[in-house]
Design a protein around this motif. Sequence first.
Motif, PDB file in Angstrom:
ATOM      1  N   LEU A  46       0.851  -1.185   0.000  1.00 18.81           N
ATOM      2  CA  LEU A  46       0.000   0.000   0.000  1.00 18.81           C
ATOM      3  C   LEU A  46       0.889   1.238   0.000  1.00 18.81           C
ATOM      4  N   GLU A  47       1.270   1.687  -1.173  1.00 22.12           N
ATOM      5  CA  GLU A  47       2.129   2.853  -1.278  1.00 22.12           C
ATOM      6  C   GLU A  47       1.352   4.108  -0.872  1.00 22.12           C
ATOM      7  N   ALA A  48       2.029   5.025  -0.201  1.00 21.85           N
ATOM      8  CA  ALA A  48       1.371   6.222   0.327  1.00 21.85           C
ATOM      9  C   ALA A  48       1.495   7.399  -0.625  1.00 21.85           C
ATOM     10  N   TYR A  49       1.470   7.149  -1.909  1.00 20.96           N
ATOM     11  CA  TYR A  49       1.623   8.243  -2.869  1.00 20.96           C
ATOM     12  C   TYR A  49       0.931   7.894  -4.176  1.00 20.96           C
ATOM     13  N   GLN A  50       0.564   8.925  -4.923  1.00 16.64           N
ATOM     14  CA  GLN A  50       0.030   8.767  -6.268  1.00 16.64           C
ATOM     15  C   GLN A  50       0.201  10.103  -6.981  1.00 16.64           C
ATOM     16  N   SER A  51      -0.466  10.260  -8.106  1.00 20.44           N
ATOM     17  CA  SER A  51      -0.291  11.456  -8.926  1.00 20.44           C
ATOM     18  C   SER A  51      -1.621  12.176  -9.122  1.00 20.44           C
ATOM     19  N   GLY A  52      -1.533  13.390  -9.610  1.00 27.20           N
ATOM     20  CA  GLY A  52      -2.709  14.164  -9.966  1.00 27.20           C
ATOM     21  C   GLY A  52      -2.294  15.243 -10.947  1.00 27.20           C
ATOM     22  N   PHE A  53      -3.254  16.039 -11.407  1.00 25.80           N
ATOM     23  CA  PHE A  53      -2.905  17.132 -12.321  1.00 25.80           C
ATOM     24  C   PHE A  53      -3.829  18.309 -12.089  1.00 25.80           C
ATOM     25  N   LEU A  54      -3.285  19.495 -12.296  1.00 24.40           N
ATOM     26  CA  LEU A  54      -4.015  20.731 -12.078  1.00 24.40           C
ATOM     27  C   LEU A  54      -5.059  20.947 -13.168  1.00 24.40           C
ATOM     28  N   VAL A  55      -6.265  21.321 -12.748  1.00 28.21           N
ATOM     29  CA  VAL A  55      -7.351  21.569 -13.702  1.00 28.21           C
ATOM     30  C   VAL A  55      -7.906  22.980 -13.567  1.00 28.21           C
TER      31      VAL A  55
END
Length: 331
Positions: A46-55
């Motif tokens: 269970l990694e404690a990170y992921q990605s996202g992007f500005l909208v």
Amino acid sequence: MIRFLCLLTIAVGVSTSHAQSSLHPWAREAQTKVAKIYGAGGLKELEAYQSGFLVSPEGHIATAWSYVLDVEPIVLLDDGRRFEAEIIHFDPAIEIAVLKIEASGLPYFAVPKTRTVNYGDPVLAISNLFNVATGNEPASVMQGTVAAIAPLDARSGTFETPYRGDVLVLDLIANNPGAAGGALVDSDGNLVGMLGKELRDAATGVWLNYALPADVFRKTIGDIIAGRVATTTQTKDPMLPRNESHNIQSLGLVLVPDVLETTPAFVDEVIEGTPAYASKLRPDDLILLVDGQRVENQRSLAKLLRTIDRRDNVAMTIQRDTEILTVVLKP
């Protein structure tokens, strides 16, 4: 049903200045719009990170809805700035969420109204896979193509994903830790999709590499940013008194024992002749939203119900097996 194997992965961007200079200007610009998200996890697998992007230029960030967002996350931008993010809202049907950071004048992706990519089109996947970018390093970039467009039929462990619509099947490795929520862009740097979570094909068990098309989540993101989601306000005659028990008498629900602070709002029993019974709620239903507000655990459910007048209807979004349903409880 998706049954495609990955064919090719080419890393075209890493965290060195040499790699940055080798990218086309529009690719480097796309990297500046991707955010690194840190939250819950840290246990085995269970990694404690992921990605996202500005909208939006005001700091709205789209990302995948996952266990990482079980706590209010920390967001790092491309330039290394660190923010505490607020979870504005999430849509369980397509498993995306929108976060908000206190910033302005930010670079962002415009979310297209219509699908602009097709089978065979070249794409770049931009994300913080494997947590390579931990500070002001740019997000990693992978090059590939859209291998197919097909309905999603997938599972995470023993649970099938609720979304059954079309996804962009990719011939690059998009299912590694940290990639979920990253941006998929076309050959001009325009947003075309969001990288999906780590899922396996429901029939074959093969790991899937896919992205949710941007036109699928555009309306949801727009509604959340514009505030077109249900909110609750404190009333004088609350649905629940302060001393409510597991048996929520006014609704006819019995929840599973609340043994932890994070115990989910699973229905254990529905009492005959009550609003819950009339709405056809069932044991094992998981309550996700109440009047559009996120239910994190049983205690947050009780808190939300205390803000609703006992004379008003209560709209609940639930997960039943692999379906996302909305039921209305009428007092």
